[in-house]
Scaffold this active site. Sequence first.
Site, PDB file in Angstrom:
ATOM      1  N   SER A 249       0.853  -1.184   0.000  1.00  0.00           N
ATOM      2  CA  SER A 249       0.000   0.000   0.000  1.00  0.00           C
ATOM      3  C   SER A 249       0.889   1.233   0.000  1.00  0.00           C
ATOM      4  CB  SER A 249      -0.872   0.003   1.252  1.00  0.00           C
ATOM      5  OG  SER A 249      -0.050   0.260   2.380  1.00  0.00           O
ATOM      6  N   LYS A 250       0.266   2.392  -0.103  1.00  0.00           N
ATOM      7  CA  LYS A 250       1.037   3.639  -0.170  1.00  0.00           C
ATOM      8  C   LYS A 250       1.739   3.963   1.152  1.00  0.00           C
ATOM      9  CE  LYS A 250      -1.190   6.198  -3.789  1.00  0.00           C
ATOM     10  NZ  LYS A 250      -2.295   5.800  -4.377  1.00  0.00           N
TER      11      LYS A 250
END
Length: 471
Positions: A249-250
């Site tokens: 994920s970011k």
Amino acid sequence: MATVKSKNIRVRIAPSPTGYLHIGTARTALFNLLFAKHNNGKFVLRIEDTDLERSDKKFEKDIIESLKWLGLAWDEGPYRQSDRLEIYEKYVNKLLNENLAYYCFCSKEDLETERQTMLAQGLAPKYSGRCRDLKSEEVKKRLDAGASHVIRFKTPEARVTFKDLIRGEISFDAALLGDMTIAKDPKIPLYNFAVVVDDEEMKISHVIRGEDHIANTPKQILLQKALGFKTPQYAHLPLILDPDRSKMSKRYSATSIQEYRDQGYLPQAIINFLAFLGWHPKEEREIMSLKELIKEFELNRVQKAGAVFNIEKLGWLNMQYIKSFDNSELAETLGVAATEENLKIIDLTKPRMKKLSEFKDLAGFFFNLPEYDSKKLIWKTTPISTTLENLQAVEKLLSELTEKQFSKENLESVFSEITKERGRGEVLWPLRFALSGLDASPGPFEIMEALGKKETLKRLQIAIQKLESRS
Ligand code: GLU
């Protein structure tokens, strides 16, 4: 893996333009390309833009540009699903006519009530099939009245088993699926349906895609059977994981290729890095070009376990690629004029550059001497007065040299006596600091060669003045 018949190998990357090119999609594209090229096959690019609300031309543009920038050249396409609506319509109608699919008029509220009832009874929710057996006159009447609808596939209650080239045999009970929606209307197909039609029409032999698509595979196989299509071979790639082993994920690192490009990572380094996210060559090697990867790539060396995204590894690889560039190549990549001075500066900066974007910080001092505190000129416990004398002696020594004598080798030998006399650290530390204004930089001889006589003396005088005003 059984030997693959080369001439029939056709694979595809099928991104949905609902975001910038994702690291995971780039990895899938790379593995498809490697597999295709290793087997003399073809690599197709297909833009899956049937989701009109979420698709955006700006993302399509980014995907195409980023694939090109990475050097992942496709042989065919880009095909766009939005240009192929008539083809899907033909097949939706085929299923409707053969009574393998039907119009469903259930409202969202109806479906939700049904779901809740099933859950309350402890059942796994699925569509009840309420509209399966509507009479054709009834269907026509409702359609003519403009009733809202979808088209559902009569999912057979069968077991679907397929052999995944990476994961082995995978088996699903299709009875759990219920009648799935394949289109909103004959002209508006949904993902699973459009994929099945396209894979057939584009003669795709191997579907190589992310593990998150495993659950779609039985649905697609059932549709292929109903439509009389061949089933391609499947290979589902392991997930890309963050360092804490959750799905990428970011939170930990950037997820779009664009961000890595902007930060100054080289496409060669990214390709090398992506190849190792779930795959390794037979012999232990870390640096591999696209060409070498194509030569070595085998699907049966792709691992099942998730692949951890290690940003330090990418940084290290990037550094190796930067070092391997020759100076003028790097000047061009950096957008810097290939003057003699710049090439020297690049040569000195190269070994410390992890990302291209660091060039400005690492090389900035060559162009502009940073502000610094005169205290920094002092080596260990050397008194200020000694440091000043040492720099004055250095100035005298250098002012007697010609511009031509400002080469690293020559300066080194010129300094051999003075450093013996006055101490290496005592002479070279203040000199290096005076030249760079930085705690860390290349050595003083290299810097002097790049700066030349005039600028070197100018910087020495600045340092001398600073010390004079303190003593
Ligand atoms: N369009 C899908 C995606 O972007 C890929 C579909 C497939 O590979 O089958 O995830």
